[in-house]
Design an enzyme around this catalytic site. Structure first.
Site, mmCIF file in Angstrom:
data_model
loop_
_atom_site.group_PDB
_atom_site.id
_atom_site.type_symbol
_atom_site.label_atom_id
_atom_site.label_comp_id
_atom_site.label_asym_id
_atom_site.label_seq_id
_atom_site.Cartn_x
_atom_site.Cartn_y
_atom_site.Cartn_z
ATOM 1 N N TYR A 173 10.190 -23.955 -48.773
ATOM 2 C CA TYR A 173 11.541 -24.503 -48.845
ATOM 3 C C TYR A 173 11.437 -26.006 -49.012
ATOM 4 O O TYR A 173 10.660 -26.678 -48.316
ATOM 5 C CB TYR A 173 12.337 -24.182 -47.575
ATOM 6 C CG TYR A 173 13.715 -24.812 -47.563
ATOM 7 C CD1 TYR A 173 14.815 -24.109 -48.041
ATOM 8 C CD2 TYR A 173 13.910 -26.109 -47.091
ATOM 9 C CE1 TYR A 173 16.082 -24.687 -48.050
ATOM 10 C CE2 TYR A 173 15.177 -26.693 -47.101
ATOM 11 C CZ TYR A 173 16.249 -25.981 -47.578
ATOM 12 O OH TYR A 173 17.493 -26.557 -47.592
ATOM 13 N N GLU B 199 18.452 -28.538 -53.560
ATOM 14 C CA GLU B 199 17.764 -27.546 -52.729
ATOM 15 C C GLU B 199 16.936 -26.624 -53.615
ATOM 16 O O GLU B 199 17.466 -26.016 -54.550
ATOM 17 C CB GLU B 199 18.773 -26.726 -51.923
ATOM 18 C CG GLU B 199 18.114 -25.722 -50.978
ATOM 19 C CD GLU B 199 19.135 -24.936 -50.187
ATOM 20 O OE1 GLU B 199 19.166 -25.076 -48.947
ATOM 21 O OE2 GLU B 199 19.914 -24.180 -50.814
#
Length: 396
Positions: free
Chosen positions: A109, A198
């Site tokens: 992530y 993101e």
């Protein structure tokens, strides 16, 4: 303003961010062409909506043939996709993204955002990619690393530290790519006035290279006037129609799920109004800031927008006049109320510039309007008139 995944990837590709090849499709014919042109199998057929968790709702299919790609497109395009982020009503899928498949070794992530607690741009990094980052933070907070960007800007060394947090071999191609990727995301963020980038997941492939398998980009609405090319990417189908209408009239409106409509001037006052409605056993149906210097016409538009919500059982108007004149607010209220004929209780609190004139206008209108001297009294009156919600008690 949010971008679709394919739009976000097109933007990031300009900064040499490593991405799988893909093609957008708006029809079944285009989806077939995309499946034919995107190389290799397996491929991913992805619904394009402004919400995460698409795979959980059946909006992402891995296919191993053209026939499977065609069937996946038929299944996804036009479906109402329900994910944990859409709510029960879901979103209609109007476009697809067909993307080449990859061979994954690990998932990470990576995001870049404004950390409001430190007022700094910050990278958020975790070795647990492909998951809801809030869930990771709640269950395994030590798996999340934060890297504030120095005021001097992003350099290669900062990207190296991100690679170290992901346990990438310092001498590997992936570590070098991670360093470049961090700098590229920072450049994209700064040059386009973004508020969020993101990458989830960031994939480490079996060939040792990195690839951004999904991308979410949010633009700062207040800076869109500098980026007409990005504003052109806005998808109104993904936005609340009432919020779009409000925006066209210069109103700051966000629809909520409560029963008391709120009309306020000023964001801080709006938040305080919403809080006191909660304290009196009800919940707000919206955030609505008519802004400073609101004209009577703008107020009338705001009033009509409030009344278009069928869930509303009462309306509370709370205005503190400064630049905004209370008599203008009163004229807008009476104009809209005479046109729409509201069938719910209306409580108005006016204070500040021309408050007495505004109250006189309301009193002379022959409309069923209840006035209040202060916010506490206004909240109590609207709760009494509209009725407190089941299971909620007034808090003192």
């Amino acid at each position: 303003m949010n971008l679709h995944e394919y739009q976000a990837k097109e933007l990031l590709r300009r900064y040499d961010v490593p991405l799988p090849r893909g093609r957008v499709a708006f029809s079944l014919d285009e989806a077939n062409d995309a499946a034919m042109s995107v190389p290799g199998f397996p491929k991913a057929v992805k619904a394009q909506i402004h919400a995460g968790g698409r795979g959980k709702g059946g909006g992402v299919k891995i296919v191993n043939s053209i026939e499977e790609a065609q069937n996946a497109a038929k299944e996804i395009l036009g479906m109402t996709l329900v994910t944990p982020q859409t709510g029960a009503e879901g979103r209609v899928v109007r476009r697809l993204y067909v993307e080449e498949g990859v061979q994954l070794d690990r998932e990470f992530y990576l995001s870049l955002l404004v950390d409001r607690s430190t007022a700094r741009l910050t990278f958020i990094v975790s070795k647990q990619g492909g998951m809801n980052i809030e869930e990771v933070a709640a269950k395994n907070p030590e798996a999340i690393f934060r890297f504030p960007v120095p005021s001097s800007g992003m350099g290669k060394i900062h990207g190296i530290r991100i690679g170290e947090a992901l346990n990438l071999d310092a001498h590997s191609a992936a570590a070098e790519e991670c360093s470049r990727l961090a700098v590229s995301l920072y450049e994209a963020f700064m040059e386009n006035d973004l508020s969020l980038v993101e990458i989830n997941p960031l994939g480490l492939l079996t060939n040792g290279h990195l690839s951004c398998l999904d991308a979410k980009v949010t633009l700062d609405d207040n800076a869109l006037f500098r980026h007409s090319n990005l504003l052109a990417l806005r998808d109104l189908d993904e936005e609340n129609p009432t919020e779009i209408e409000a925006d066209s009239h210069g109103l700051n409106y966000i629809q909520l799920d409560g029963s008391i409509g709120c009309m306020v001037n000023g964001a801080g006052l709006a938040m305080a109004t919403m809080d006191i409605i909660h304290l009196h056993g009800c919940s707000p149906a919206n955030f609505l800031d008519v802004g400073g210097g609101a004209s009577g016409e703008r107020v009338a538009h705001a009033f009509r927008i409030l009344l278009s919500d069928g869930q509303i059982r009462g309306i509370l108007v709370n205005v503190f006049g400064g630049i905004t004149r209370c008599d203008d607010i009163a004229r807008g209220i009476t104009q809209a109320a005479q046109e729409v004929q509201p069938d719910v209780p209306l409580v108005v609190r006016l204070a500040g510039t021309n408050a007495r004139e505004g109250l006189d206008i309301l009193a002379q209108s022959d409309l069923d309007i209840t006035t209040a001297a202060d916010l506490e009294e206004a909240a109590e009156k609207i709760a009494d008139l509209a009725g407190r919600e089941p299971g909620r008690e007034e808090k003192r």
